[in-house]
Design an enzyme around this catalytic site. Structure first.
Site, PDB file in Angstrom:
ATOM      1  N   LYS A 208      -7.400 -11.943   7.292  1.00 46.54           N
ATOM      2  CA  LYS A 208      -7.145 -11.192   8.530  1.00 46.54           C
ATOM      3  C   LYS A 208      -8.243 -10.148   8.789  1.00 46.54           C
ATOM      4  CE  LYS A 208      -4.205  -7.230   7.314  1.00 46.54           C
ATOM      5  NZ  LYS A 208      -5.187  -6.181   7.485  1.00 46.54           N
TER       6      LYS A 208
ATOM      7  N   LYS B 221     -14.189  -0.068   5.212  1.00 41.89           N
ATOM      8  CA  LYS B 221     -13.176  -0.946   4.610  1.00 41.89           C
ATOM      9  C   LYS B 221     -13.435  -2.407   4.982  1.00 41.89           C
ATOM     10  CE  LYS B 221      -9.458  -2.621   2.878  1.00 41.89           C
ATOM     11  NZ  LYS B 221      -9.164  -2.723   1.467  1.00 41.89           N
TER      12      LYS B 221
ATOM     13  N   CYS C  87      -5.227  -9.767   3.062  1.00 38.16           N
ATOM     14  CA  CYS C  87      -6.331  -8.909   3.519  1.00 38.16           C
ATOM     15  C   CYS C  87      -7.573  -9.683   3.971  1.00 38.16           C
ATOM     16  CB  CYS C  87      -6.695  -7.912   2.429  1.00 38.16           C
ATOM     17  SG  CYS C  87      -5.388  -6.702   2.168  1.00 38.16           S
TER      18      CYS C  87
ATOM     19  N   THR D 259      -5.642  -0.787   7.188  1.00 39.88           N
ATOM     20  CA  THR D 259      -6.983  -1.227   7.579  1.00 39.88           C
ATOM     21  C   THR D 259      -7.000  -1.386   9.094  1.00 39.88           C
ATOM     22  OG1 THR D 259      -7.172  -2.370   5.474  1.00 39.88           O
ATOM     23  CG2 THR D 259      -8.713  -3.032   7.209  1.00 39.88           C
TER      24      THR D 259
ATOM     25  N   VAL E 227       0.827  -1.209   0.000  1.00 40.72           N
ATOM     26  CA  VAL E 227       0.000   0.000   0.000  1.00 40.72           C
ATOM     27  C   VAL E 227       0.862   1.261   0.000  1.00 40.72           C
ATOM     28  CG1 VAL E 227      -1.619   1.355   1.413  1.00 40.72           C
ATOM     29  CG2 VAL E 227      -2.024  -1.071   1.016  1.00 40.72           C
TER      30      VAL E 227
ATOM     31  N   ARG F  97       0.877 -14.756   1.161  1.00 38.90           N
ATOM     32  CA  ARG F  97       0.321 -14.820   2.509  1.00 38.90           C
ATOM     33  C   ARG F  97      -1.039 -15.535   2.481  1.00 38.90           C
ATOM     34  NH1 ARG F  97       1.547  -8.555   4.298  1.00 38.90           N
ATOM     35  NH2 ARG F  97       1.265  -8.184   2.075  1.00 38.90           N
TER      36      ARG F  97
ATOM     37  N   GLU G 261      -7.693   2.156   2.166  1.00 41.18           N
ATOM     38  CA  GLU G 261      -7.223   1.894   0.805  1.00 41.18           C
ATOM     39  C   GLU G 261      -7.958   0.687   0.233  1.00 41.18           C
ATOM     40  OE1 GLU G 261      -5.176   3.624  -1.308  1.00 41.18           O
ATOM     41  OE2 GLU G 261      -6.050   2.079  -2.581  1.00 41.18           O
TER      42      GLU G 261
ATOM     43  N   LEU H  45      -7.145  -0.589  -2.986  1.00 47.75           N
ATOM     44  CA  LEU H  45      -6.435  -1.181  -4.126  1.00 47.75           C
ATOM     45  C   LEU H  45      -6.389  -2.696  -3.989  1.00 47.75           C
ATOM     46  CD1 LEU H  45      -3.426  -2.238  -3.134  1.00 47.75           C
ATOM     47  CD2 LEU H  45      -2.874   0.166  -3.252  1.00 47.75           C
TER      48      LEU H  45
ATOM     49  N   PHE I  49     -16.774 -11.486  -8.597  1.00 41.94           N
ATOM     50  CA  PHE I  49     -16.527 -12.179  -7.324  1.00 41.94           C
ATOM     51  C   PHE I  49     -17.493 -13.332  -7.095  1.00 41.94           C
ATOM     52  CE2 PHE I  49     -13.424  -9.114  -6.366  1.00 41.94           C
ATOM     53  CZ  PHE I  49     -12.640  -9.660  -5.355  1.00 41.94           C
TER      54      PHE I  49
END
Ligand code: NAD
Length: 444
Positions: A264, A205, A261, A121, A11, A329, A149, A151, A250
């Site tokens: 977590k 977010k 992301c 986040t 980021v 990850r 963010e 992205l 999706f």
């Protein structure tokens, strides 16, 4: 405008490069000296399409600098962005120690008014805590804003330069004005900045990531039902996604979501609910479905060959958690590799960019090949885990010649089962008709 970015990961580096490209003076700071030294030599610590050119251009113009000296970055900056990691703590809640440490450093280094912006986040109320912590350490005036963010890795530069929307959570007029000026060049075609209170911005977010992950787990759950009922999830996906109220994005069944992301952020959001005395039952189910889904590909291989894979060579195409990134990850490929190694298989893997990261984890316990066809040489099965473009149209004839058994597990449903079967393969996708040997939810 002088801008300081704290944290130079996916980021921070994209944001720093993006803001400098609009003519701002940006200093990117990180505590990781290797990262900063590398960046100062022109070496990027991550793979992200287009980022190398953006960084090189702005660094050469002197608008983008890298340092481990946070005071140097913060001094005189009007905007200080927090882009440090917020990894999961032992109980699933977000570990905010990097955030608070960085906020202390910012407070100590402020030389005048600045808006401190959380791009990381962070759970609801983190902005309040940052403000309280900083007030105790500095006499300078400042404001704290939330600017999550959105992205996505693999297309991060594009997302950052052309955001769908910019969420700003702030009440301070000067901070709002400052962020409006900062983002104006990115939203020229239409004003896509939404200003709201800080706590709502923080939750937005988590809400966005939770909804995306929910769609994935929902489709994976349905895919498992398809395997019991003999339906094809690909047909179901197209049929439901064409409803304008639902939309086609999706909705792909697969080997479960990974990355830095979704897993977590979902756990952190659930934990936020628990701390507030509220149980987010849908998200709990989304996580539970994903955990079993990440085992599905391995289960299918084990169901096909039996639980002992000694003497079997399994080829794996794709290691990154999704195409376009080297991020591994929580990648589903790692779960699969663990299952295969646990059952005694020999694993040969390839990926366009993620091999170095996986090699660090597994060393010589698995073999890596650069070439797609070299990877399948003598393999008893090929498992596709990450749908990089270069895996989408292979020569099945060549694959068949190279492999010792023509068996394919398509973890992303990128291939046409009829075509693959016509080429002489045993084909198993995710949710594509009755699963012949593996029942969803069973451990082989
Ligand atoms: P990352 O791990 O790639 O980078 C974080 C960087 O912060 C590291 O380089 C680390 O050395 C540095 N750092 C830690 N403490 C520091 C300190 N005190 N001072 C200076 N630098 C420090 O993380 P990332 O993937 O860029 O994510 C950062 C945040 O943005 C997270 O909260 C993440 O959830 C969020 N986010 C990530 C993405 C994504 O796709 N990666 C997208 C949106 C939001």
């Amino acid at each position: 405008m002088k801008i300081c970015v704290i944290g130079t990961g996916y980021v921070g580096l994209v944001a720093g490069a993006g803001f400098s490209d609009m003519g701002n003076d940006v200093v990117c700071c990180d505590v990781d000296r290797n990262k900063i030294d590398g960046l100062n030599r022109g070496e990027l610590p991550i793979y992200e399409p287009g980022l190398d050119k953006l960084v090189a251009r702005n660094a050469a113009e002197g608008r983008l600098q890298f340092t481990t000296d946070i005071s140097r970055g913060v001094a005189g900056a009007e905007v200080v962005l927090l882009a440090v990691g917020t990894p999961p703590g032992a109980d699933g809640s977000a570990d905010l120690s990097f955030i608070f440490k960085a906020a202390e450093s910012i407070a100590d280094a402020l030389t005048g008014w600045a808006v401190v912006v959380t791009k990381s986040t962070v759970p609801v109320g983190t902005g309040d805590k940052i403000e309280a912590l900083m007030v105790k350490r500095t006499r300078q005036e400042f404001a704290v804003a939330s600017n999550p963010e959105f992205l996505k890795e693999g297309d991060a530069v594009n997302d950052f330069m052309k955001p769908d929307r910019v969420i700003v959570g702030a009440e301070d007029k000067r901070a709002i004005e400052c962020l409006r000026n900062l983002y104006a060049p990115f939203t020229r075609t239409s004003d896509r900045m939404m200003v709201m209170d800080r706590r709502s911005a923080e939750l937005t977010k988590y809400a966005a990531n939770s909804m995306l992950a929910t769609r994935i787990s929902f489709m994976n759950d349905l895919a498992n039902l398809c395997e019991i009922l003999g339906c094809d999830i690909e047909l179901v996906r197209k049929g439901m996604g064409s409803d304008a109220r639902i939309g086609p994005k999706f909705l792909f069944a697969g080997p479960g979501f990974g990355g830095s992301c979704f897993p977590k952020d979902l756990r952190a959001c659930i934990s936020t609910g628990q701390q507030a005395g509220y149980s987010l039952r849908i998200l709990e189910a989304v996580v539970a479905v994903n955990e079993t889904q990440k085992q599905r590909l391995g289960e299918k291989v084990l169901a096909y060959f039996g639980s002992n894979l000694r003497g079997k060579r399994i080829a794996v195409w794709g290691l990154a958690f999704k195409p376009g990134t080297d991020d591994i990850r929580e990648a589903p490929a790692l779960t699969l590799i663990d299952q295969l190694l646990g059952a005694g298989a020999e694993v040969v893997a390839t990926d366009p960019v993620a091999i170095p990261g996986v090699r660090k984890l597994y060393g010589d316990r698995i073999r890596f090949e650069e070439g797609n066809y070299e990877t399948v040489e003598g393999a008893d099965a090929l498992v596709l885990v990450t749908e990089w473009n270069e895996f989408r149209r292979p020569s099945f004839e060549r694959l068949k010649k190279a492999m010792s058994q023509p068996v394919i597990f398509d973890g992303r449903n990128v291939w046409d089962p009829a075509e693959v079967r016509a080429a002489g393969f045993t084909y198993e996708g995710i949710g594509r008709g009755r699963s012949r040997k593996a029942s969803p939810g069973t451990t082989a």
